[in-house]
Design a protein around this motif. Structure first.
Motif, mmCIF file in Angstrom:
data_model
loop_
_atom_site.group_PDB
_atom_site.id
_atom_site.type_symbol
_atom_site.label_atom_id
_atom_site.label_comp_id
_atom_site.label_asym_id
_atom_site.label_seq_id
_atom_site.Cartn_x
_atom_site.Cartn_y
_atom_site.Cartn_z
ATOM 1 N N GLN A 8 0.850 -1.189 0.000
ATOM 2 C CA GLN A 8 0.000 0.000 0.000
ATOM 3 C C GLN A 8 0.887 1.241 0.000
ATOM 4 O O GLN A 8 1.771 1.378 0.843
ATOM 5 C CB GLN A 8 -0.878 -0.032 1.250
ATOM 6 C CG GLN A 8 -1.768 1.154 1.454
ATOM 7 C CD GLN A 8 -2.883 1.213 0.434
ATOM 8 O OE1 GLN A 8 -2.778 1.946 -0.523
ATOM 9 N NE2 GLN A 8 -3.935 0.443 0.650
ATOM 10 N N ALA A 9 0.635 2.164 -0.931
ATOM 11 C CA ALA A 9 1.467 3.370 -1.026
ATOM 12 C C ALA A 9 0.678 4.625 -0.688
ATOM 13 O O ALA A 9 0.929 5.693 -1.227
ATOM 14 C CB ALA A 9 2.072 3.491 -2.420
ATOM 15 N N THR A 10 -0.295 4.501 0.222
ATOM 16 C CA THR A 10 -1.051 5.675 0.650
ATOM 17 C C THR A 10 -0.301 6.473 1.716
ATOM 18 O O THR A 10 -0.802 7.472 2.210
ATOM 19 C CB THR A 10 -2.435 5.278 1.198
ATOM 20 O OG1 THR A 10 -2.263 4.347 2.258
ATOM 21 C CG2 THR A 10 -3.286 4.650 0.113
ATOM 22 N N GLY A 11 0.864 6.028 2.079
ATOM 23 C CA GLY A 11 1.696 6.731 3.048
ATOM 24 C C GLY A 11 3.096 6.175 2.970
ATOM 25 O O GLY A 11 3.360 5.209 2.254
ATOM 26 N N ASN A 12 4.023 6.764 3.722
ATOM 27 C CA ASN A 12 5.413 6.333 3.649
ATOM 28 C C ASN A 12 5.719 5.080 4.449
ATOM 29 O O ASN A 12 6.683 4.381 4.176
ATOM 30 C CB ASN A 12 6.320 7.468 4.136
ATOM 31 C CG ASN A 12 6.258 8.676 3.216
ATOM 32 O OD1 ASN A 12 6.022 8.547 2.027
ATOM 33 N ND2 ASN A 12 6.452 9.855 3.776
ATOM 34 N N GLY A 13 4.885 4.780 5.462
ATOM 35 C CA GLY A 13 5.201 3.690 6.380
ATOM 36 C C GLY A 13 5.257 2.328 5.720
ATOM 37 O O GLY A 13 6.183 1.540 5.968
ATOM 38 N N HIS A 14 4.279 2.024 4.861
ATOM 39 C CA HIS A 14 4.239 0.716 4.201
ATOM 40 C C HIS A 14 5.467 0.529 3.302
ATOM 41 O O HIS A 14 6.063 -0.541 3.269
ATOM 42 C CB HIS A 14 2.966 0.585 3.367
ATOM 43 C CG HIS A 14 1.703 0.688 4.159
ATOM 44 N ND1 HIS A 14 1.072 -0.416 4.705
ATOM 45 C CD2 HIS A 14 0.953 1.751 4.512
ATOM 46 C CE1 HIS A 14 -0.018 -0.025 5.340
ATOM 47 N NE2 HIS A 14 -0.105 1.286 5.242
ATOM 48 N N PHE A 34 3.952 -5.188 -6.103
ATOM 49 C CA PHE A 34 2.789 -4.486 -6.640
ATOM 50 C C PHE A 34 2.587 -3.260 -5.763
ATOM 51 O O PHE A 34 2.277 -3.380 -4.580
ATOM 52 C CB PHE A 34 1.553 -5.387 -6.607
ATOM 53 C CG PHE A 34 0.268 -4.677 -6.973
ATOM 54 C CD1 PHE A 34 0.183 -3.873 -8.094
ATOM 55 C CD2 PHE A 34 -0.874 -4.832 -6.189
ATOM 56 C CE1 PHE A 34 -0.999 -3.228 -8.429
ATOM 57 C CE2 PHE A 34 -2.065 -4.193 -6.515
ATOM 58 C CZ PHE A 34 -2.126 -3.383 -7.643
ATOM 59 N N LEU A 35 2.805 -2.079 -6.342
ATOM 60 C CA LEU A 35 2.693 -0.828 -5.587
ATOM 61 C C LEU A 35 1.355 -0.176 -5.917
ATOM 62 O O LEU A 35 1.053 0.112 -7.074
ATOM 63 C CB LEU A 35 3.846 0.105 -5.966
ATOM 64 C CG LEU A 35 4.187 1.230 -4.985
ATOM 65 C CD1 LEU A 35 4.619 0.668 -3.646
ATOM 66 C CD2 LEU A 35 5.291 2.109 -5.564
ATOM 67 N N SER A 36 0.559 0.049 -4.882
ATOM 68 C CA SER A 36 -0.814 0.528 -5.073
ATOM 69 C C SER A 36 -1.047 1.814 -4.298
ATOM 70 O O SER A 36 -0.915 1.844 -3.078
ATOM 71 C CB SER A 36 -1.791 -0.557 -4.617
ATOM 72 O OG SER A 36 -3.109 -0.089 -4.639
ATOM 73 N N GLY A 37 -1.399 2.890 -5.005
ATOM 74 C CA GLY A 37 -1.633 4.173 -4.356
ATOM 75 C C GLY A 37 -0.598 5.191 -4.786
ATOM 76 O O GLY A 37 0.444 4.844 -5.347
ATOM 77 N N ASN A 38 -0.864 6.468 -4.509
ATOM 78 C CA ASN A 38 0.061 7.509 -4.970
ATOM 79 C C ASN A 38 0.280 8.605 -3.935
ATOM 80 O O ASN A 38 0.532 9.752 -4.285
ATOM 81 C CB ASN A 38 -0.449 8.126 -6.279
ATOM 82 C CG ASN A 38 -1.835 8.731 -6.142
ATOM 83 O OD1 ASN A 38 -2.393 8.796 -5.055
ATOM 84 N ND2 ASN A 38 -2.394 9.158 -7.256
ATOM 85 N N ARG A 53 -2.944 3.033 -9.368
ATOM 86 C CA ARG A 53 -3.340 4.202 -8.584
ATOM 87 C C ARG A 53 -3.999 3.765 -7.285
ATOM 88 O O ARG A 53 -4.050 4.521 -6.315
ATOM 89 C CB ARG A 53 -4.312 5.062 -9.384
ATOM 90 C CG ARG A 53 -3.663 5.791 -10.542
ATOM 91 C CD ARG A 53 -4.708 6.431 -11.440
ATOM 92 N NE ARG A 53 -5.494 7.409 -10.713
ATOM 93 C CZ ARG A 53 -6.602 7.971 -11.196
ATOM 94 N NH1 ARG A 53 -7.048 7.628 -12.387
ATOM 95 N NH2 ARG A 53 -7.253 8.865 -10.486
ATOM 96 N N GLY A 54 -4.529 2.554 -7.265
ATOM 97 C CA GLY A 54 -5.122 1.992 -6.057
ATOM 98 C C GLY A 54 -6.250 2.847 -5.512
ATOM 99 O O GLY A 54 -6.976 3.500 -6.249
#
Length: 332
Positions: A8-14, A34-38, A53-54
């Motif tokens: 999940q790429a909705t933040g830096n932590g993941h 698989f990178l999901s989110g921006n 874009r997730g």
């Protein structure tokens, strides 16, 4: 072994966790990401083979989730098509770090997967919650990325499938010192709103990591810095304290370093309220919002003793070994 790792790429932590886990996962085989989110601000360097874009998160300038923009950007048809197209069936192990498209793909194709990460810990009723539970928030934590089995990470081992946080090697190997500055990372807030308060405390230097800054700059006693993993690590290792959200990775690192910590949960994000409940057990200062009395709150917080230190009971290598054992077991 071929490993599919949905991040999940909705933040830096993941992403920060994935970067730390990758060398250990590669000891068991090839890894495709698989990178999901921006929403992440970090440059990953990860072997990203699939990207989406997730379902990304957006915030208002006052720090709350912008649900209108989140819904506007959401495209159910695209999500369904991407889930059907993801080749999860070609892999021996599928790891899902709170990523809904890969989880949906596994469900459609009846492929077992491992829910891994902090959100996985909330499958246990023993993981801390705030005094008032949020039904919608509980539903999201449990069903946003449903998996076959789970390996959770949390501040403490609240259940038998929950382990301590994955701490970056740079933090594990650090010798923390206190050089006098306070590190700030509050991406949900507008920089100007924060600067207004911090510049009032003229005898304390602050380092504000900004999601909008392109290059370093200074304003009175505040150094404004672009988000950068190495620069941020250096800042927290050498600071006197950190002011940040109630996420997971950053507070865990600060507690491990034994630094002073003030957390502000993102409004409307139930997981952060749950984290805040857990952080209070470490004597961390938690406040609801940046209000007019924020300056006084910071001054008072600076006088507080440091919180309890986070203790690690499992190494990253051991945690990955347990995940790989789970992968073998669910393959049947």
């Amino acid at each position: 072994m071929k490993i599919f790792y949905a991040v999940q790429a909705t933040g830096n932590g993941h992403i920060a966790r994935a970067m730390e886990l990758l060398p250990y996962l590669q000891q068991y085989g090839t890894v495709d990401i698989f990178l999901s989110g921006n929403n992440s601000s970090l440059q990953t360097g990860l072997p990203v083979r699939y990207k989406s874009r997730g379902v990304s998160l957006y915030y208002t300038q006052s720090g709350s989730l912008d649900y209108l923009k989140i819904m506007k950007e959401f495209n159910a048809r695209r999500v369904w098509k991407e889930a059907k197209d993801l080749p999860v069936e070609k892999y021996d192990c599928v790891l899902v770090d709170f990523e809904s498209i890969a989880a949906l793909s596994c469900r459609i194709k009846k492929i077992p997967c491992i829910g891994f990460g902090h959100q996985a810990s909330f499958q246990s009723v023993k993981a801390p919650r705030p005094g008032t539970k949020n039904i919608a928030g509980e539903w999201i934590l449990k069903y946003y990325a449903p998996s076959t089995v789970y390996t959770g990470l949390h501040f403490k081992q609240y259940d038998n499938f929950i382990f301590n946080p994955v701490i970056k090697q740079a933090i594990l190997e650090a010798v923390p010192v206190e050089e006098g500055h306070i590190t700030i990372y509050l991406p949900q807030y507008n920089d100007e709103l924060l600067i207004k308060h911090f510049e009032r405390i003229t005898d304390v230097p602050f380092r504000l990591f900004s999601k909008t800054a392109i290059r370093p700059s200074s304003q009175k006693n505040i150094t404004i810095l672009p988000v950068n993993n190495a620069t941020f690590n250096e800042s927290v290792i050498n600071c006197n304290g950190v002011i940040t959200g109630a996420g997971f990775e950053t507070p865990a690192e600060i507690l491990y370093l034994g630094k002073k910590l003030l957390c502000i949960p993102i409004k409307g994000q139930y997981e952060q309220k749950c984290n805040a409940a857990a952080l209070k057990d470490f004597d961390v200062t938690v406040i609801d919002d940046v209000k007019e009395n924020f300056t006084a709150t910071i001054i008072n917080w600076l006088q507080h003793p440091n919180p309890k230190k986070l203790e690690l009971t499992h190494s990253t290598e051991t945690i990955v070994a347990k995940v790989m054992k789970q992968a073998e077991e669910i393959k049947g």
